[in-house]
Motif scaffolding. Structure first.
Motif, PDB file in Angstrom:
ATOM      1  N   LEU A 111       2.039  -6.382  -3.441  1.00 41.84           N
ATOM      2  CA  LEU A 111       0.898  -6.891  -4.198  1.00 41.84           C
ATOM      3  C   LEU A 111       0.066  -5.738  -4.752  1.00 41.84           C
ATOM      4  N   SER A 112      -0.265  -5.804  -6.019  1.00 38.90           N
ATOM      5  CA  SER A 112      -1.074  -4.803  -6.729  1.00 38.90           C
ATOM      6  C   SER A 112      -0.394  -3.447  -6.850  1.00 38.90           C
ATOM      7  N   LYS A 113       0.913  -3.408  -6.645  1.00 36.68           N
ATOM      8  CA  LYS A 113       1.680  -2.175  -6.860  1.00 36.68           C
ATOM      9  C   LYS A 113       2.490  -2.340  -8.133  1.00 36.68           C
ATOM     10  N   SER A 114       2.787  -1.215  -8.764  1.00 37.74           N
ATOM     11  CA  SER A 114       3.664  -1.267  -9.932  1.00 37.74           C
ATOM     12  C   SER A 114       5.098  -1.450  -9.449  1.00 37.74           C
ATOM     13  N   ILE A 115       5.963  -1.837 -10.350  1.00 33.70           N
ATOM     14  CA  ILE A 115       7.379  -1.968 -10.009  1.00 33.70           C
ATOM     15  C   ILE A 115       7.899  -0.627  -9.494  1.00 33.70           C
ATOM     16  N   ARG A 116       7.486   0.455 -10.124  1.00 37.86           N
ATOM     17  CA  ARG A 116       7.905   1.790  -9.691  1.00 37.86           C
ATOM     18  C   ARG A 116       7.432   2.074  -8.263  1.00 37.86           C
TER      19      ARG A 116
END
Length: 93
Positions: free
Chosen positions: A34-39
């Protein structure tokens, strides 16, 4: 090829053939992604999966950028080897 439904409420097979699967994974409120980029999520590196699309609300976002931020309620379409995607499913839910 036909769908093989999963017993999990968080992920379902959309396509499965020769150990390669396309899964739809729903991001829940408790997800560590959650709230992280795909990278930042490490889906590609850690699970050998590729996010080919994100369904958010009524919108489909094809080929999301690695900097695309994952939100609660997103449905990720992830393509990869089944064993890696199953590990991802365990962590994301």
């Amino acid at each position: 090829p036909r769908s093989t439904p999963s017993n999990s409420s968080a992920a379902s097979d959309v396509y499965k053939r020769q150990g390669i699967s396309l899964f739809q994974i729903k991001v829940k409120e408790s997800s560590p992604f959650l709230s992280k980029s795909i990278r930042e999520s490490g889906i590609k590196e850690k699970y050998n999966g590729i996010v080919i699309a994100v369904m958010r609300g009524g919108e489909v976002i094809p080929n999301p950028d690695p900097d695309f931020v994952i939100e609660k309620g997103d449905n990720l379409l992830v393509f990869g080897k089944e064993e890696g995607i199953r590990k991802l499913e365990e962590e994301i839910t």
